[in-house]
Design a protein around this motif. Structure first.
Motif, PDB file in Angstrom:
ATOM      1  N   GLY A   2       0.817  -1.211   0.000  1.00  0.00           N
ATOM      2  CA  GLY A   2       0.000   0.000   0.000  1.00  0.00           C
ATOM      3  C   GLY A   2       0.847   1.254   0.000  1.00  0.00           C
ATOM      4  O   GLY A   2       0.497   2.254  -0.633  1.00  0.00           O
ATOM      5  N   VAL A   3       1.970   1.218   0.722  1.00  0.00           N
ATOM      6  CA  VAL A   3       2.871   2.366   0.770  1.00  0.00           C
ATOM      7  C   VAL A   3       3.485   2.608  -0.600  1.00  0.00           C
ATOM      8  O   VAL A   3       3.637   3.745  -1.043  1.00  0.00           O
ATOM      9  N   ARG A   4       3.814   1.530  -1.290  1.00  0.00           N
ATOM     10  CA  ARG A   4       4.413   1.650  -2.618  1.00  0.00           C
ATOM     11  C   ARG A   4       3.428   2.282  -3.603  1.00  0.00           C
ATOM     12  O   ARG A   4       3.807   3.124  -4.424  1.00  0.00           O
ATOM     13  N   LEU A   6       0.947   4.287  -2.799  1.00  0.00           N
ATOM     14  CA  LEU A   6       0.794   5.675  -2.386  1.00  0.00           C
ATOM     15  C   LEU A   6       1.961   6.523  -2.872  1.00  0.00           C
ATOM     16  O   LEU A   6       1.760   7.633  -3.379  1.00  0.00           O
ATOM     17  N   CYS A   7       3.179   6.009  -2.747  1.00  0.00           N
ATOM     18  CA  CYS A   7       4.359   6.735  -3.238  1.00  0.00           C
ATOM     19  C   CYS A   7       4.293   6.931  -4.742  1.00  0.00           C
ATOM     20  O   CYS A   7       4.607   8.011  -5.252  1.00  0.00           O
ATOM     21  N   SER A   8       3.873   5.915  -5.469  1.00  0.00           N
ATOM     22  CA  SER A   8       3.738   6.022  -6.923  1.00  0.00           C
ATOM     23  C   SER A   8       2.692   7.060  -7.293  1.00  0.00           C
ATOM     24  O   SER A   8       2.875   7.838  -8.234  1.00  0.00           O
TER      25      SER A   8
END
Length: 107
Positions: A2-4, A6-8
């Motif tokens: 999920g963090v990846r 969001l960063c994208s």
């Protein structure tokens, strides 16, 4: 995972904002938006920026300026330059005129 995602998404929005700002057709002589080039005001991310602009103005006039006015009482102690002292003196004079009723908030 999920963090990846969001960063994208954040990186994609930053890139989209940078490229969409470059997509304007004409540039004024100063490079700033004005009435002669109204297409600048149709930027797709302008709606997102408006609340941040409002919050920034509220913070500046409610917190930052009173703090700087307090710092201007002892400029040598906090390291204010002569230019900063003059600017703050002008701002204090404008606030004094407004609070005294000599100047309207909006003219």
């Amino acid at each position: 995972m999920g963090v990846r995602i969001l960063c994208s998404l954040v990186i994609g929005l930053v890139v989209l904002g940078a490229f969409s700002g470059c997509a304007t057709r004409t540039i004024s002589s100063e490079g700033l938006p004005n009435a002669q080039n109204p297409e600048f005001f149709g930027h797709p991310l302008r709606v997102i920026a408006l609340p941040f602009d409002f919050a920034g103005n509220v913070l500046q006039y409610a917190l930052v300026e009173p703090f700087y006015f307090l710092m201007n009482t002892a400029p040598e102690a906090v390291g204010l330059s002569l230019e900063e002292q003059r600017y703050l003196a002008r701002r204090q004079e404008e606030w004094r005129k407004y609070m005294g009723g000599e100047r309207k908030l909006v003219e």
